[in-house]
Scaffold this active site. Structure first.
Site, PDB file in Angstrom:
ATOM      1  N   HIS A  37       0.841  -1.205   0.000  1.00 29.02           N
ATOM      2  CA  HIS A  37       0.000   0.000   0.000  1.00 29.02           C
ATOM      3  C   HIS A  37       0.877   1.257   0.000  1.00 29.02           C
ATOM      4  O   HIS A  37       0.598   2.221  -0.719  1.00 29.02           O
ATOM      5  CB  HIS A  37      -0.882   0.049   1.251  1.00 29.02           C
ATOM      6  CG  HIS A  37      -1.835  -1.088   1.404  1.00 29.02           C
ATOM      7  ND1 HIS A  37      -1.704  -2.046   2.381  1.00 29.02           N
ATOM      8  CD2 HIS A  37      -2.954  -1.419   0.711  1.00 29.02           C
ATOM      9  CE1 HIS A  37      -2.705  -2.903   2.296  1.00 29.02           C
ATOM     10  NE2 HIS A  37      -3.469  -2.555   1.281  1.00 29.02           N
ATOM     11  N   LYS A 151      -1.250  -6.505  -8.035  1.00 29.04           N
ATOM     12  CA  LYS A 151      -1.541  -7.732  -7.290  1.00 29.04           C
ATOM     13  C   LYS A 151      -2.987  -8.174  -7.512  1.00 29.04           C
ATOM     14  O   LYS A 151      -3.277  -9.363  -7.569  1.00 29.04           O
ATOM     15  CB  LYS A 151      -1.280  -7.506  -5.805  1.00 29.04           C
ATOM     16  CG  LYS A 151      -1.813  -8.612  -4.974  1.00 29.04           C
ATOM     17  CD  LYS A 151      -1.174  -8.672  -3.626  1.00 29.04           C
ATOM     18  CE  LYS A 151      -1.810  -9.772  -2.832  1.00 29.04           C
ATOM     19  NZ  LYS A 151      -3.176  -9.382  -2.404  1.00 29.04           N
ATOM     20  N   ARG A 189      -3.857 -10.020   4.407  1.00 27.27           N
ATOM     21  CA  ARG A 189      -4.282 -11.330   4.909  1.00 27.27           C
ATOM     22  C   ARG A 189      -3.093 -12.181   5.372  1.00 27.27           C
ATOM     23  O   ARG A 189      -3.277 -13.137   6.120  1.00 27.27           O
ATOM     24  CB  ARG A 189      -5.067 -12.093   3.842  1.00 27.27           C
ATOM     25  CG  ARG A 189      -6.451 -11.508   3.604  1.00 27.27           C
ATOM     26  CD  ARG A 189      -7.226 -12.335   2.587  1.00 27.27           C
ATOM     27  NE  ARG A 189      -8.606 -11.897   2.441  1.00 27.27           N
ATOM     28  CZ  ARG A 189      -9.016 -10.979   1.576  1.00 27.27           C
ATOM     29  NH1 ARG A 189      -8.141 -10.388   0.787  1.00 27.27           N
ATOM     30  NH2 ARG A 189     -10.288 -10.650   1.508  1.00 27.27           N
TER      31      ARG A 189
HETATM   32  P1  AMP Z   1      -6.565  -3.629  -0.320  1.00 27.39           P
HETATM   33  O1  AMP Z   1      -6.361  -2.852   0.939  1.00 27.39           O
HETATM   34  O2  AMP Z   1      -6.162  -5.059  -0.231  1.00 27.39           O
HETATM   35  O3  AMP Z   1      -7.932  -3.409  -0.911  1.00 27.39           O
HETATM   36  O4  AMP Z   1      -5.554  -3.015  -1.376  1.00 27.39           O
HETATM   37  C1  AMP Z   1      -5.561  -1.641  -1.675  1.00 27.39           C
HETATM   38  C2  AMP Z   1      -4.712  -1.414  -2.885  1.00 27.39           C
HETATM   39  O5  AMP Z   1      -3.373  -1.849  -2.619  1.00 27.39           O
HETATM   40  C3  AMP Z   1      -5.193  -2.226  -4.102  1.00 27.39           C
HETATM   41  O6  AMP Z   1      -5.065  -1.417  -5.261  1.00 27.39           O
HETATM   42  C4  AMP Z   1      -4.242  -3.388  -4.116  1.00 27.39           C
HETATM   43  O7  AMP Z   1      -4.066  -3.958  -5.396  1.00 27.39           O
HETATM   44  C5  AMP Z   1      -2.960  -2.739  -3.638  1.00 27.39           C
HETATM   45  N1  AMP Z   1      -2.042  -3.732  -3.109  1.00 27.39           N
HETATM   46  C6  AMP Z   1      -2.324  -4.726  -2.235  1.00 27.39           C
HETATM   47  N2  AMP Z   1      -1.246  -5.502  -2.030  1.00 27.39           N
HETATM   48  C7  AMP Z   1      -0.261  -4.987  -2.810  1.00 27.39           C
HETATM   49  C8  AMP Z   1       1.092  -5.347  -3.047  1.00 27.39           C
HETATM   50  N3  AMP Z   1       1.659  -6.389  -2.456  1.00 27.39           N
HETATM   51  N4  AMP Z   1       1.825  -4.599  -3.912  1.00 27.39           N
HETATM   52  C9  AMP Z   1       1.255  -3.523  -4.538  1.00 27.39           C
HETATM   53  N5  AMP Z   1      -0.020  -3.135  -4.350  1.00 27.39           N
HETATM   54  C10 AMP Z   1      -0.766  -3.851  -3.498  1.00 27.39           C
END
Ligand code: AMP
Length: 280
Positions: A37, A151, A189
């Site tokens: 993030h 991702k 997760r």
């Molecule tokens: P989330 O909080 O899981 O909904 O993710 C928020 C944003 O962060 C989304 O655009 C995800 O694709 C991105 N994201 C999550 N994990 C990663 C990662 N390991 N590398 C780059 N971006 C990520």
């Protein structure tokens, strides 16, 4: 960093920023932040740019209620990380603030084919929820640029489609997946994995690497079977190990050197669902 919880407060503030001619870059998240993030927040920064992050665990995109209830929450740590990363604004709304008349009153979007395969197939209603929350957030923040992670490859394609449906010229910038030193894609997760599971979790990444490296001298169906067998052997429950056209996500049975390709995998380790992908 300024934290806003109310739409009525953030909107006039952002309007003033726009009137000054500054660029608004937006990074939506569900919190439990990690370096993945933060890399989006760092990418989003630039000259004359105000970086807005949001943290909202969107109930409508969880097809599994238990997954929603178990979703890790660490707002205090998240705020510290965002401040350290130089984020300018955090939008931290409640469910009521996001869906004042109830989520079922929000418009829904049809993603056609994209919603019938992979994540769409395995998680019915998931992309409908993603569409709802992203549309609502875009309406509130009205950013010039939107930063998302590779991702969640299919999610990026869904959001690209959504921007088209909404007629917005917000620029979608897809950022590289950040990984742990052993290759495991960073994910909120991951913190639910036991030490034993964590030690094995990088196998998902290794499967992607083997799909990529064997494309010249193996058939995809052979590599796919090898990956599924290894994952099962090590205690994973694979959901899919798939190959698709990287531009439109048409599923492919075999490697096709004439296309841009992406390999996508999902497997469960205990009660944690791990997702990853790699461009070939
Ligand atoms: P989330 O909080 O899981 O909904 O993710 C928020 C944003 O962060 C989304 O655009 C995800 O694709 C991105 N994201 C999550 N994990 C990663 C990662 N390991 N590398 C780059 N971006 C990520």
């Amino acid at each position: 960093m300024i934290i806003f919880k109310k739409v009525a407060d953030i909107q006039p503030y952002l309007l003033k920023i726009k009137e000054k001619g500054q660029i608004i870059s937006f990074v939506p998240t569900m919190g439990a932040l990690h370096q993945g993030h933060i890399s989006l927040v760092q990418n989003a920064q630039g000259e004359d740019t105000i970086t807005v992050a949001s943290i909202f665990v969107n109930p409508t995109q969880f097809n599994d209620k238990k997954d929603y209830e178990k979703y890790p929450i660490s707002v205090e740590d998240d705020i510290t990380m965002l401040i350290d990363a130089g984020c300018d604004i955090l939008f931290l709304p409640s469910v009521e603030e996001m869906y004042p008349e109830g989520a079922d009153k929000m418009p829904t979007y049809d993603f056609g084919y994209l919603d019938t395969i992979l994540e769409g197939k395995e998680r019915p209603g998931h992309f409908e929820g993603v569409g709802q929350v992203v549309a609502r957030l875009l309406d509130i923040v009205q950013p010039h640029k939107l930063y998302m992670g590779q991702k969640d490859y299919q999610q990026c394609m869904v959001v690209k489609n959504l921007l088209r449906q909404l007629g917005l010229n917000t620029e979608l910038i897809i950022c590289a997946t950040q990984r742990e030193p052993d290759g495991l894609a960073m994910s909120s997760r991951n913190r639910r994995l036991t030490e034993f599971q964590r030690a094995k979790a990088m196998l998902l990444y290794q499967c992607l690497v083997s799909i990529k490296t064997k494309q010249t001298d193996s058939s995809f169906s052979t590599v796919q079977k090898e990956c599924i067998d290894i994952l099962k052997d090590k205690g994973f429950v694979p959901e899919y190990v798939s190959l698709a056209d990287a531009d439109d996500l048409t599923l492919l049975e075999e490697y096709d050197a004439n296309r841009n390709m992406v390999a996508l995998v999902v497997a469960w380790l205990g009660d944690v669902r791990l997702i990853d992908n790699m461009l070939l």
